[in-house]
Design an enzyme around this catalytic site. Structure first.
Site, mmCIF file in Angstrom:
data_model
loop_
_atom_site.group_PDB
_atom_site.id
_atom_site.type_symbol
_atom_site.label_atom_id
_atom_site.label_comp_id
_atom_site.label_asym_id
_atom_site.label_seq_id
_atom_site.Cartn_x
_atom_site.Cartn_y
_atom_site.Cartn_z
ATOM 1 N N ASP A 38 -8.393 6.848 -15.630
ATOM 2 C CA ASP A 38 -6.993 6.801 -15.233
ATOM 3 C C ASP A 38 -6.221 5.794 -16.094
ATOM 4 O O ASP A 38 -6.796 5.009 -16.838
ATOM 5 C CB ASP A 38 -6.869 6.407 -13.763
ATOM 6 N N LYS A 60 -2.477 9.521 -14.094
ATOM 7 C CA LYS A 60 -2.457 9.027 -12.717
ATOM 8 C C LYS A 60 -1.747 7.678 -12.635
ATOM 9 O O LYS A 60 -2.261 6.709 -12.096
ATOM 10 C CB LYS A 60 -3.864 8.913 -12.132
ATOM 11 N N MET A 169 0.392 -0.394 -5.173
ATOM 12 C CA MET A 169 1.306 0.641 -5.690
ATOM 13 C C MET A 169 2.670 0.561 -5.004
ATOM 14 O O MET A 169 3.273 1.582 -4.664
ATOM 15 C CB MET A 169 0.683 2.036 -5.512
#
Length: 536
Positions: A38, A60, A169
């Site tokens: 990723d 991603k 995130m």
């Protein structure tokens, strides 16, 4: 046990630096035939894989083009069905917001064997490396971890009651996160920390409160980051070790805390050092996969290190010439390897072709430099000759025998290497065959942290370990200029330029106009000693 068919390993890469990989993860990377990774994976981890390993980037990353999860699932199945040892490399721990369920379901449906390898989640490592405990007998009896990717799905009323909340995130949703928590009862004076790039030398920490964190981070690039909310953030001021660089910071300022400095051990320094490197910020320009050792050496000497990779090491455009030479290896009298990269790519290619180092019986080996010799020894091979001055010129001048009529194999970088060895040995009557074993190129862009540090005049020293890093450094900075007059050169006015040896110094003189420090022994140890002594 030997794995004869394909298998997929879902591996947790940890928070960033290779130092935080598990031993099992490191072993699997060293044996991988394909890596599916990723965007958050530190590319230095990819350097732990064999040179012939296929590396597949599937994105991603929030807000950027990414593979669809269904496409990744099919890719893993296809690679496994081709009989490959596949490492699916995921940041942190694969079972924490890692979407492993879909991938495992796809593998099971296709009857592909798999194994899941745990990793250290940034939810745990980030706060720790920033000096923030997630639990405390008084301030926090528990903590909650959530993802800020979809704020509408979170139970804000419950989260507002939790003593400590860790959000992954979440930087793109920071405004909404603060709004929701304030609306559900959190005080504007609630402590908050944002830890960017935790577990790497690029780690940066902002602390504040709900009332001022937006002003403190305005205009900054925050992602990827871990957000910590709660009274435990205040403990950071008490738990971080004292250091001169930290004492210069006020309690209200943001600061960069390299992971290796979260220790109460005093920094190591040379016994001959007059001042050491304590309090100095050093910009390291080696390739991403090669900088960690030198970064550790500098950090142990007391420096703060910012990495600006100025090289990307990768396979050559074609293996044809190297494969042909390997097939005829017994024709050669000498094998000359001038770098650790040449050793790794040559030996990995031997294995990829179904051979091993036994085919080198009868071929003498010469190397340039201690690091190259050490890398060769890790492959259970001992160099027959190492020149005393660790440079290619010395290899020619001090070569132990007459090379007239002898055949020499020189696996080397595909483009940009020096021609001195070929020219001099050819003049002496040797038959030199050059083959491309690897390639080194300039990265697409300058590391944002490095560019910002240069602009803010926070860099004290820039180190160069090869002429190519000097050229690429200039190229990367030229891309930041809108015209050809190189305005960025003024950013180097009070920065010391440090070189590993005379050839690198020559390039520094040509492109940067000066060299302030040159290593007397042309190795990383020698460069460190020169920096510590304050002269070259």
């Amino acid at each position: 046990m030997t794995q004869t068919g394909g298998i997929v390993y879902l591996v947790g890469a940890g928070p960033g630096d290779a130092a935080y990989l598990t031993m099992r993860s490191r072993q699997l990377l060293a044996e991988a035939e394909a890596i599916v990774y990723d965007a958050l994976i530190d590319e230095q981890l990819l350097q732990l894989a064999p040179a012939g390993c296929q590396r597949i980037h599937v994105g991603k990353r929030g807000g950027q083009p990414s593979w669809q999860q269904s496409d990744i699932d099919r890719l893993l199945v296809t690679q496994c069905q081709q009989g490959k040892r596949v490492v699916r490399l995921k940041s942190g721990d694969p079972f924490i917001f890692g979407r492993c369920t879909e991938e495992i379901q796809a593998l099971k449906a296709a009857r592909c064997p798999y194994e899941v390898i745990p990793g250290i989640s940034s939810a745990l490592a980030g706060p720790l490396l920033a000096g923030i405990p997630l639990t405390d007998p008084v301030m926090s009896h528990s903590f909650t971890v959530v993802t800020g990717h979809d704020c509408d799905r979170l139970d804000w009323e419950t989260l507002a009651q939790m003593p400590t909340v860790v959000i992954l995130m979440g930087t793109r949703q920071l405004e909404e996160i603060l709004r929701q928590l304030l609306q559900h009862g959190k005080s504007p004076q609630t402590p908050i920390a944002i830890i960017r790039a935790c577990g790497t030398s690029r780690q940066f920490v902002w602390t504040g409160t709900f009332a001022d964190i937006r002003d403190r981070t305005r205009g900054e690039s925050l992602s990827p980051a871990v957000i910590v909310i709660g009274e435990v953030v205040k403990l950071r001021d008490y738990l971080l070790p004292e250091s001169p660089s930290r004492r210069q910071l006020s309690h209200d300022s943001t600061d960069s805390v390299p992971m290796s400095q979260f220790s109460s051990h005093p920094a190591k320094s040379s016994p001959n050092s007059a001042s050491g490197l304590t309090g100095k910020t050093v910009l390291v320009t080696r390739s991403a996969g090669q900088s960690s050792t030198f970064t550790e050496m500098l950090t142990d000497a007391g420096a703060t290190v910012i990495e600006m990779p100025a090289l990307e090491i990768r396979p050559p455009s074609s293996w044809e010439s190297l494969d042909d030479a390997i097939a005829r290896i017994r024709e050669f009298d000498w094998l000359i390897l001038t770098s650790a990269n040449a050793v790794d790519y040559f030996c990995d290619r031997l294995l990829a072709k179904g051979k091993d180092t036994r085919i080198l019986a009868g071929v003498k080996i010469a190397v340039v430099g201690k690091k190259t010799a050490a890398t060769l020894q890790q492959r259970s091979l001992i160099a027959d000759y190492i020149p005393p001055d660790f440079v290619a010129d010395s290899l020619v001048e001090e070569f132990p025998e007459d090379v007239s009529g002898q055949k020499i194999l020189l696996p080397r970088v595909e483009t940009g290497g020096r021609e001195v060895l070929v020219a001099e040995f050819t003049t002496q009557g040797a038959i030199v065959e050059e083959v491309a074993a690897y390639e080194s190129g300039c990265p697409e862009a300058i590391a944002p942290e490095a560019w910002k540090a240069l602009q803010q005049h926070r860099i004290d020293i820039i180190t160069f370990a090869s002429s190519k890093t000097v050229r690429n450094f200039c190229q990367l900075l030229d891309r930041k200029s809108r015209n050809g007059d190189r305005p960025w050169q003024s950013l180097l006015n009070n920065v010391r330029i440090a070189s590993i040896g005379p050839q690198t110094s020559k390039t520094c003189d040509e492109l940067l106009g000066r060299v302030d420090v040159e290593a007397q022994e042309y190795t990383l140890d020698g460069l460190l000693q020169a920096l510590q002594s304050g002269n070259g």
